[in-house]
Write an enzyme that holds these catalytic residues in place. Structure first.
Site, short mmCIF file in Angstrom:
data_model
loop_
_atom_site.label_atom_id
_atom_site.label_comp_id
_atom_site.label_asym_id
_atom_site.label_seq_id
_atom_site.Cartn_x
_atom_site.Cartn_y
_atom_site.Cartn_z
CD GLU A 439 -2.77 -1.33 2.42
OE1 GLU A 439 -3.94 -1.70 2.29
OE2 GLU A 439 -2.26 -1.11 3.54
C1 TNX Z 1 -4.58 -4.34 4.61
S1 TNX Z 1 -2.87 -6.69 4.30
C2 TNX Z 1 -3.36 -3.99 5.13
C3 TNX Z 1 -3.25 -3.40 6.45
C4 TNX Z 1 -4.60 -3.23 7.09
C5 TNX Z 1 -5.47 -4.41 6.77
C6 TNX Z 1 -6.80 -4.39 7.43
C7 TNX Z 1 -1.83 -5.55 4.20
C8 TNX Z 1 -0.52 -5.92 3.75
N1 TNX Z 1 -2.17 -4.29 4.51
O1 TNX Z 1 -2.57 -2.18 6.39
O2 TNX Z 1 -4.41 -3.12 8.46
O3 TNX Z 1 -5.66 -4.46 5.39
O4 TNX Z 1 -7.49 -5.58 7.20
#
Ligand code: TNX
Length: 674
Positions: A439
């Site tokens: 992300e």
């Molecule tokens: C996705 S899974 C994220 C996290 C959040 C989560 C909540 C991933 C690598 N990143 O930053 O906390 O979703 O479900």
């Protein structure tokens, strides 16, 4: 997923996640259950006095636990049968209860008397657990009902003369001492009789062949009337065997104070080994901080179900949780925040050492994650020089993602990364360093891949193996790189191609393994962006075939992440972990031929009373046919006066915190059998 507005940071358009906008609940599996009707409420639970005093949690949102008439047969033993006088030790090394005065009779009569006593003892002491009632399901189980074993008060643990094996033996004794009240001395083999033998290496146990050579985590457990023998090639195998033995003892073994019980172990042989070498869970200590005691308690839960990795998500926008000597403000400034405005916190070097050591004693490897280049707001607050505009952002306590990043164009950033990862590697005995990579929406294209490639080289230079969320896939491959896949669709050609180039995978499918997803629409905690994950959904997938175009050999195993945006206490962690963690543990450990949903539900059911006896919170999912807890008879003057709670004091349990009491099982509603 709920998103609180951020203050002081320009809004960023988030890349859409699959099923990001609170989709309809995940479709139930074919033949899925009719939604369970709410449990009828009766005035008072009919459960016998629990081991622990009433939970200290606020009124739960969940339906009040209602105990049906016990499904589990009450123990048939009218009173505890503790060996009277000194037990007699047989030449074979077994201690048996002997009627007082028997030493004066002739040898043949003694033998007759002894076998009569043993036979009577066996009749009185039926095991309350079947040899096959183990989670995760073992490879092979051969019960011998006539060969049950009863742990005598003068039992000792005998172990191969090896420091790691000795630690396992001490662990076994520590598990058994509180409830049995027995001294359980530990001594090296072969100095004295058992009746609990932990033997390293098949050669040391001529009666048994041991697990397959090279199978590092396998073990063999033999129970017969003269004792319990666990043999394994490694101390880790012995440790897993001990966890199995723990499950084969009566529920009361979970009591922290002595209980009047016949400690019967069902007779027979279990031969066992894991299917996948990497079996893990992740705890996000960045969104909300959890202290060392809470983490240790999570490690205990992992160990129980033979999971062997704990991934700690140590840094994120809301807080930096690991002390770094060369960049001290990361914690003293960046560690003081968390989601919702709480006080945050961080691990000192000594705290982290405690976690790593506690894990190591449970044969669990800690996988530390420093999430880069995104998810770094807390670091930027502490060190604005790392920010692209060199301006400190305001601290962040919301739950948005994707807005922050370190400056990939500044050499100072790489000095920071090298320092942080260098210190972390020095404090971490395991082979893995997790670099996040998810992300980072504002670091695009070559800026992103170039950053990841440099960080991968830093990790390789530290002699460690890179793990990253699967977003790092486009960056160049380094030797033995591991991608942690968290998609929700089993078709990911980019990841399949990376595997062809040599990457290995840890699977964390968001719609099966994410422990922060709600169980049902009205689960008071958690998210639903990846769908709802009930126990059945957590159980129903196969890492070996989950991703199209990825061969089973590329899959190291699975990991169940628990993100903590909505989780504020240990009780809430446990509520989301249990009972899904054992379901995922079975997916990771057991071969497909040994596992079935119907079998799993039945085997898991007996664990509810165990968690209850141990004061562990859990979700009393109506998918599992929980029995009522069996009565526990405390020995005089030993009834507990306070409930052990490991909840970090800084966290107040949120409304909706569960009670650790199983709900009745709507067996009739749940028709799923596979
Ligand atoms: C996705 S899974 C994220 C996290 C959040 C989560 C909540 C991933 C690598 N990143 O930053 O906390 O979703 O479900």
């Amino acid at each position: 997923m709920s998103r609180t507005p951020r203050t002081g940071v320009a809004p960023v358009t988030e890349q859409p996640r699959q099923a990001d906008a609170d989709p309809a609940p995940a479709a139930p599996a074919p033949g899925g259950p009719t939604p369970a009707a709410p449990a009828p409420v009766v005035p008072a639970p009919v459960m016998p006095a629990p081991v622990m005093p009433a939970p200290v949690m606020p009124a739960p949102v969940m339906p009040a636990p209602v105990m049906p008439a016990p499904v589990m047969p009450a123990p048939v033993v009218p009173a505890p049968v503790v060996p009277q006088g000194s037990p007699t030790v047989t030449p074979a090394g077994a201690a048996t209860a002997t009627p007082q005065g028997s030493p004066t009779v002739a040898p043949s009569a003694t033998a007759l008397a002894r076998s009569a006593v043993e036979a009577a003892g066996r009749l009185l002491a039926r095991p309350t657990v079947g040899l096959g009632d183990v989670v995760p399901a073992p490879v092979s189980v051969r019960p011998r009902p006539a060969a049950d074993f009863v742990l005598p008060a003068d039992a000792a643990v005998r172990v191969s003369a090896d420091p790691a094996a000795r630690e396992v033996a001490e662990h076994l004794a520590e598990l058994l001492r509180p409830a049995t009240g027995y001294p359980l001395p530990v001594a090296d083999l072969p100095t004295a009789p058992g009746p609990l033998w932990l033997t390293l290496g098949a050669a040391a146990a001529p009666r048994h062949t041991g697990p397959a050579a090279g199978d590092e985590e396998g073990y063999r457990l033999d129970v017969d009337p003269d004792g319990v023998r666990i043999t394994a090639d490694t101390a880790t195998g012995l440790f897993h065997g001990v966890q199995t033995l723990r499950q084969l003892l009566p529920t009361a073994v979970e009591s922290r104070t002595p209980v009047a019980e016949r400690w019967v172990v069902p007779g027979g042989t279990i031969v066992d080994r894991p299917r996948f070498p990497y079996r893990g869970a992740m705890l996000d200590v960045a969104r909300h901080f959890f202290g060392v005691d809470d983490v240790c308690r999570v490690l205990d839960h992992l160990a129980r179900y033979k999971l062997n990795h704990l991934h700690l998500h140590l840094t994120d926008d809301q807080g930096w949780r690991i002390a770094v000597d060369s960049w001290p403000r990361l914690t003293t400034v960046g560690g003081r925040t968390e989601v919702g405005g709480g006080p945050g916190g961080w691990y000192t070097a000594a705290d982290y050492r405690r976690i790593v050591e506690y894990a190591a004693r449970r044969h669990i490897t800690v996988v530390p994650e420093v999430d880069l280049p995104g998810h770094t707001n807390a670091a930027l607050v502490a060190y604005p020089e790392l920010a692209p505009d060199k301006v400190a952002p305001p601290p962040y306590t919301g739950t948005e993602v994707g807005f922050s990043h370190v400056d990939p164009a500044d050499e100072r950033t790489y000095a920071f990364v090298a320092d942080v990862l260098g210190e972390l590697a020095a404090a971490t005995p395991g082979p893995w360093l997790h670099i996040g990579g998810d992300e980072a929406y504002k670091v695009k294209g070559a800026a992103y891949t170039g950053f990841v490639e440099r960080v991968q080289r830093i990790v390789a230079g530290l002699g460690r193996t890179v793990v990253g969320w699967h977003q790092i896939t486009p960056a160049g491959q380094v030797d033995s790189r591991v991608l942690q896949w968290w998609g929700t669709d089993g078709d990911d050609p980019t990841v399949a191609e990376a595997v062809r180039r040599g990457a290995r995978l840890i699977l964390s499918p968001g719609n099966h393994a994410y422990l922060d997803m709600k169980y049902t629409p009205d689960t008071p905690l958690g998210h639903n962006w990846a769908g709802l994950i009930d126990v059945h959904r957590a159980y129903h997938w196969d890492p070996a075939t989950h991703l199209a175009g990825v061969p089973a050999e590329a899959v190291l195993g699975l990991e169940a992440p628990l993100w903590t945006e909505s989780v504020t206490s240990l009780a809430e962690i446990e509520f989301l972990l249990l009972p899904r963690l054992p379901a995922l543990a079975e997916v990771a450990w057991s071969t497909p031929s040994t596992r079935s949903w119907a079998g799993f539900r039945d085997r898991l059911a007996g664990h509810g009373p165990r968690w209850h006896a141990a004061g562990i919170a859990f979700h009393p999912s109506p998918e599992i046919p929980w029995p009522a807890a069996p009565p526990v008879r405390h020995l005089p003057h030993t009834a507990p006066t306070s409930r052990p709670t490991h909840t970090t004091p800084a966290h107040t349990p949120a409304p909706g915190t569960p009670q650790p009491m199983p709900a009745p099982a709507p067996r009739a509603n749940d028709t799923r059998t596979s």
